[in-house]
Design a protein around this motif. Structure first.
Motif, PDB file in Angstrom:
ATOM      1  N   GLY A   7       0.826  -1.234   0.157  1.00 51.31           N
ATOM      2  CA  GLY A   7       0.007  -0.112  -0.038  1.00 51.31           C
ATOM      3  C   GLY A   7       0.869   1.402   0.120  1.00 51.31           C
ATOM      4  O   GLY A   7       0.261   2.402   0.341  1.00 51.31           O
ATOM      5  N   TYR A   8       2.009   1.202  -0.196  1.00 44.27           N
ATOM      6  CA  TYR A   8       3.126   2.253  -0.179  1.00 44.27           C
ATOM      7  C   TYR A   8       3.673   2.384  -1.597  1.00 44.27           C
ATOM      8  O   TYR A   8       3.901   1.457  -2.098  1.00 44.27           O
ATOM      9  N   ALA A   9       4.129   3.535  -2.080  1.00 45.94           N
ATOM     10  CA  ALA A   9       5.199   3.603  -3.077  1.00 45.94           C
ATOM     11  C   ALA A   9       6.515   3.809  -2.589  1.00 45.94           C
ATOM     12  O   ALA A   9       7.124   4.741  -1.810  1.00 45.94           O
ATOM     13  N   TRP A  10       7.344   2.999  -3.109  1.00 41.97           N
ATOM     14  CA  TRP A  10       8.689   2.927  -2.907  1.00 41.97           C
ATOM     15  C   TRP A  10       9.494   3.414  -4.126  1.00 41.97           C
ATOM     16  O   TRP A  10       9.315   2.889  -5.117  1.00 41.97           O
ATOM     17  N   VAL A  11      10.401   4.572  -3.791  1.00 34.40           N
ATOM     18  CA  VAL A  11      11.103   5.053  -4.920  1.00 34.40           C
ATOM     19  C   VAL A  11      12.519   4.927  -4.771  1.00 34.40           C
ATOM     20  O   VAL A  11      13.200   4.635  -3.730  1.00 34.40           O
ATOM     21  N   CYS A  12      13.222   4.521  -5.898  1.00 38.97           N
ATOM     22  CA  CYS A  12      14.750   4.633  -5.977  1.00 38.97           C
ATOM     23  C   CYS A  12      15.192   5.421  -6.857  1.00 38.97           C
ATOM     24  O   CYS A  12      14.946   5.654  -8.101  1.00 38.97           O
ATOM     25  N   LEU A  13      16.238   6.369  -6.138  1.00 38.77           N
ATOM     26  CA  LEU A  13      16.912   7.269  -7.066  1.00 38.77           C
ATOM     27  C   LEU A  13      18.110   6.866  -8.028  1.00 38.77           C
ATOM     28  O   LEU A  13      18.537   7.376  -9.057  1.00 38.77           O
TER      29      LEU A  13
END
Length: 372
Positions: free
Chosen positions: A142-148
């Protein structure tokens, strides 16, 4: 202070400078926060097209928004013209596009450059190439996980792998149906301590008998100093007279339907590096997201999640929320107390870990390896 030889019962911690040195924090921003998967926003917070939220990940401001296709996307929050901050609000909704307030360069919800003063007179400008810088994004729990990172690490091996390693199996967390739960309460804590202090505190329970009277009443085994994370697959059992995971041990709310008998009346704690804590109990889930802002400052967002019908019914969640809210306040005060001494000569070479804390040494090894 001179380092001393340690007996086998004790392990050395990181040195005090690891918690205060701006250069070390900058290295952590680059090699950890901007290189790993970072739990950025709760997906349900961005309900419709144009909804957005900005979050700080390492040195970067990141813009997460929902497109017209219903999917979430993440971009660096930077106008490609002269580098102005595109969105200065923490959250909001735009109708059709994001427009830079400096020179009115305008970007679609997909990040493509769609308008700018005199843009038609510059036919050689590739509107996709000069669009917003897109980041990698995965949705889970239920969460957005971001990778740069240009090439992100395996989400399955790192994020999902941390949960699998802790619970002893890849499907154990599925029983809680986290992505289908609703937000019952969110509390933000501005903690005047280094992010590593908070992780170390969460991983051990040597302090539980000292500062967590409510928690050890509900989970009596915590009074012995061994946290649930010390054992793979272990869940701390509720006390015999305890009816629910509440501040007074009274009955909680409706049990999550997927929770098995083996998981009932137990608490499981999971650390997902570099900054997420997942707490599982039979009737709700608590998720902490850490946003390190400075060597001595960390923003923590804590979500209490319940069945949608429980939240919609207006049930009183006060006793349920209050238990971990008190735990948070007690923990963060302890972290701030430690932070005050990190520059002391007495802590120049660090401190020590007793046997029930030895597993924290693996976290320290992970940090050293990432920064080496």
């Amino acid at each position: 202070m001179t380092a001393i030889d340690l007996p086998p019962s004790l392990l050395a911690t990181l040195p005090g400078s690891s918690y205060t040195d701006p250069a070390i924090f900058a290295l952590e921003q680059a090699k950890i926060f901007e290189a790993d998967w970072f739990c950025a926003v709760r997906s349900a917070d961005l309900a419709g097209p144009g909804a957005f939220e900005t979050v700080q990940i390492g040195k970067e401001s990141v813009l997460v928004s929902r497109g017209r296709d219903g999917k979430l996307t993440a971009f660096l929050n930077v106008c490609r013209h002269r580098g102005a901050r595109l969105c200065t609000s923490e959250s909001g909704t735009v109708k059709r596009a994001f427009q830079c307030p400096y020179h009115a360069w305008t970007y679609g919800l997909d990040g493509k450059l769609i308008a700018a003063p005199n843009l038609t007179g510059m036919p050689d400008v590739d509107r996709t190439a000069f669009g917003l810088t897109r980041l990698h994004l995965r949705e889970w729990l239920g969460y957005a996980w971001v990778c740069l990172a240009d090439e992100p690490p395996s989400f399955e091996e790192t994020v999902i792998g941390a949960v699998t390693e802790r619970l002893g199996g890849p499907t154990e967390i599925d029983a809680y149906g986290i992505d289908g739960l609703a937000l019952g309460k969110r509390i933000e804590y501005d903690v005047k301590a280094n992010w590593k202090q908070i992780i170390e505190n969460f991983m051990e329970c040597y302090h539980c008998a000292t500062i967590h009277p409510e928690l050890t009443e509900v989970l009596p085994e915590f009074a012995d100093g061994y946290a649930a994370q010390y054992y793979v697959g272990h869940g701390a059992e509720f006390g015999g007279e305890i009816k629910g995971f509440t501040v007074d041990g009274s009955e909680g709310v409706d049990r999550l339907p997927g929770v098995s008998e083996a998981q009932d009346r137990k608490y499981y704690a999971i650390t997902i590096k570099p900054g997420v804590f997942v707490n599982l109990v039979p009737d709700h889930v608590i998720i902490h997201r850490m946003f390190p802002l400075a060597p001595d400052r960390t923003l923590v967002r804590c979500d209490w999640l319940y069945l949608p019908e429980v939240v919609e019914s207006g049930r009183d969640l006060t006793r349920s929320v209050e238990l971990f809210h008190r735990v948070n306040l007690q923990d963060f005060e302890a972290c701030e107390r430690c932070q005050l001494a990190m520059d002391s000569r007495s802590y120049a070479n660090g401190g020590v870990l007793v046997p029930s804390e030895h597993h924290i040494g693996a976290f320290h090894d992970w940090v050293r390896a990432r920064l080496s």
